[in-house]
Design a protein around this motif. Structure first.
Motif, short mmCIF file in Angstrom:
data_model
loop_
_atom_site.label_atom_id
_atom_site.label_comp_id
_atom_site.label_asym_id
_atom_site.label_seq_id
_atom_site.Cartn_x
_atom_site.Cartn_y
_atom_site.Cartn_z
N LYS A 177 0.83 -1.20 0.00
CA LYS A 177 0.00 0.00 0.00
C LYS A 177 0.87 1.26 0.00
CE LYS A 177 -4.17 -1.87 2.14
NZ LYS A 177 -5.18 -1.69 3.21
N ILE A 178 1.98 1.21 0.69
CA ILE A 178 2.86 2.39 0.74
C ILE A 178 3.51 2.62 -0.62
CG2 ILE A 178 4.99 3.32 1.73
CD1 ILE A 178 4.31 2.00 4.33
N PHE A 179 4.07 1.56 -1.22
CA PHE A 179 4.82 1.72 -2.46
C PHE A 179 3.92 2.04 -3.65
CE2 PHE A 179 7.90 0.45 -5.78
CZ PHE A 179 8.99 1.15 -5.32
N ASP A 180 2.64 1.65 -3.56
CA ASP A 180 1.71 1.95 -4.65
C ASP A 180 1.06 3.32 -4.49
OD1 ASP A 180 2.21 -0.48 -5.81
OD2 ASP A 180 0.49 -1.49 -4.91
N ASP A 181 1.35 4.02 -3.41
CA ASP A 181 0.73 5.32 -3.14
C ASP A 181 1.79 6.41 -3.27
OD1 ASP A 181 -1.14 7.16 -2.50
OD2 ASP A 181 -1.37 6.60 -0.39
N VAL A 182 1.30 7.65 -3.27
CA VAL A 182 2.21 8.81 -3.26
C VAL A 182 2.83 8.93 -1.88
CG1 VAL A 182 2.40 11.30 -3.51
CG2 VAL A 182 0.88 10.00 -5.03
N ILE A 183 4.14 9.03 -1.82
CA ILE A 183 4.87 9.13 -0.55
C ILE A 183 5.36 10.56 -0.38
CG2 ILE A 183 6.84 8.31 0.80
CD1 ILE A 183 6.75 5.74 -0.82
N THR A 184 4.94 11.19 0.71
CA THR A 184 5.42 12.54 1.05
C THR A 184 6.38 12.41 2.22
OG1 THR A 184 3.32 13.52 0.34
CG2 THR A 184 4.77 14.87 1.73
N ASN A 185 7.64 12.71 1.97
CA ASN A 185 8.67 12.62 3.01
C ASN A 185 8.99 14.03 3.49
OD1 ASN A 185 10.80 12.10 4.66
ND2 ASN A 185 11.97 10.90 3.20
N TYR A 186 8.48 14.37 4.66
CA TYR A 186 8.71 15.71 5.21
C TYR A 186 10.14 15.88 5.71
CZ TYR A 186 3.63 16.21 5.05
OH TYR A 186 2.32 16.28 4.63
N SER A 187 10.85 14.78 5.85
CA SER A 187 12.24 14.84 6.33
C SER A 187 13.23 14.57 5.21
CB SER A 187 12.44 13.80 7.45
OG SER A 187 11.52 13.99 8.50
N GLY A 188 12.76 14.66 3.97
CA GLY A 188 13.61 14.31 2.84
C GLY A 188 14.75 15.28 2.60
N TYR A 189 14.57 16.54 2.97
CA TYR A 189 15.61 17.55 2.75
C TYR A 189 15.99 18.20 4.08
CZ TYR A 189 14.12 17.02 -2.09
OH TYR A 189 13.80 16.50 -3.31
N ALA A 190 17.15 18.82 4.08
CA ALA A 190 17.68 19.38 5.33
C ALA A 190 16.93 20.63 5.77
CB ALA A 190 19.16 19.71 5.16
N THR A 191 16.32 21.36 4.83
CA THR A 191 15.62 22.60 5.17
C THR A 191 14.16 22.51 4.75
OG1 THR A 191 16.24 23.61 3.05
CG2 THR A 191 17.70 23.99 4.93
#
Length: 289
Positions: A177-191
């Motif tokens: 379910k996770i891989f088939d959905d849109v993933i929003t990573n709020y910690s993906g970037y440093a700022t």
């Protein structure tokens, strides 16, 4: 009479002895015929199992040197290679004994297909887990939103991913379910960037309000100078002039800056006479005739 019985018994014993010798000779001949095959099979089995173990260690070491492969994925892939080589060694060993390996391989393939169809949902989650552990759309500790839920990642497994919500609820989400959905990573970037909207009355001085907001932003050392903060009139609302305050900060300071600036600007507006309007409702009452 006694001599005849003894003679008959002796002849019977000799006959049994001859039969035993003949049986042992035949057995020895068959054993001699199969001995090369048995020895070869044992050599193939022992060497093959040793090679499979060595290859497993080499694969695990190679994946470990990459630095991007998770420990779970490393163990899974190395074990997959290991058991695949063991299956190949066993089929080769059976072939040395004359077992038709083609039919045996067909049976294994049919059994694998049946198992795959029966467990296609579960295997789909495993495949998604392998992809997630390989491509790393997020890491343990990141705050993500996927499959309709959001939380901090606590564990990434082959079947499921464990999240913890901000109020510390444990959520187990299937990897498919996770891989088939849109993933929003709020910690993906440093700022990260935050947009704050402050509404002021139409009667207030816009430039004065923007100056007050800017002065409070400059006091907060967590706000980045690059990119430069933005202060603009965002919109003209029904009862207020909405001023946009756009600033950047380290992702760990996101909520701290948001809460601090909201409080500081409100207190500064109060101190300098800038009003923040709120919705009002007028009620008109008519006297009955």
């Amino acid at each position: 009479m006694q001599d005849g019985a003894q003679t008959t018994a002796a002849q019977g014993a000799d006959k049994n002895l001859d039969m035993a010798v003949t049986f042992l000779e035949g057995l020895a001949e068959k054993a001699a015929a199969y001995l090369p095959s048995v020895v070869g099979a044992l050599i193939v089995l022992i060497v093959g199992l040793w090679v499979a173990g060595r290859v497993k260690k080499l694969v695990a070491a190679g994946l470990g040197r990459s630095g991007r492969i998770d420990e779970t994925l490393k163990g899974f892939l190395s074990s997959l290679v290991h058991y695949g080589l063991i299956a190949l060694v066993l089929i080769t060993t059976l072939g040395i004994f004359g077992v038709p390996t083609t039919s045996f391989a067909a049976i294994i393939g049919a059994a694998g297909l049946a198992i795959g169809l029966a467990l296609q949902g579960t295997l789909g989650h495993v495949a998604s887990g392998v992809m997630m552990l390989g491509f790393r759309p997020f890491d343990v500790g990141d705050y993500v939103e996927a499959a309709g839920v959001a939380g901090s990642v606590k564990h990434i497994g082959l079947f499921t991913t464990e999240l913890a919500t901000p109020d510390n609820k444990k959520i187990i989400v299937p990897n498919g379910k996770i891989f088939d959905d849109v993933i929003t990573n709020y910690s993906g970037y440093a700022t990260r960037r935050i947009d704050l909207i402050f509404g002021i009355s139409y009667a207030d001085d816009i430039d004065k309000a923007m100056t007050l907001i800017k002065s409070e932003v400059e006091k907060d050392s967590r706000v980045h100078a690059d990119p430069e903060p933005v202060f603009e009139v965002d919109s003209l609302g029904d009862s207020s002039v909405n001023i946009l305050c756009r600033v950047w900060m380290d992702r760990a300071d996101y909520f701290g800056v948001k809460w601090a600036l909201t409080k500081a600007v409100k207190q500064r507006f109060d101190a300098d006479g800038v009003s923040i309007p709120f919705p009002c409702r007028s009620v008109y009452m008519e006297n009955a005739a």
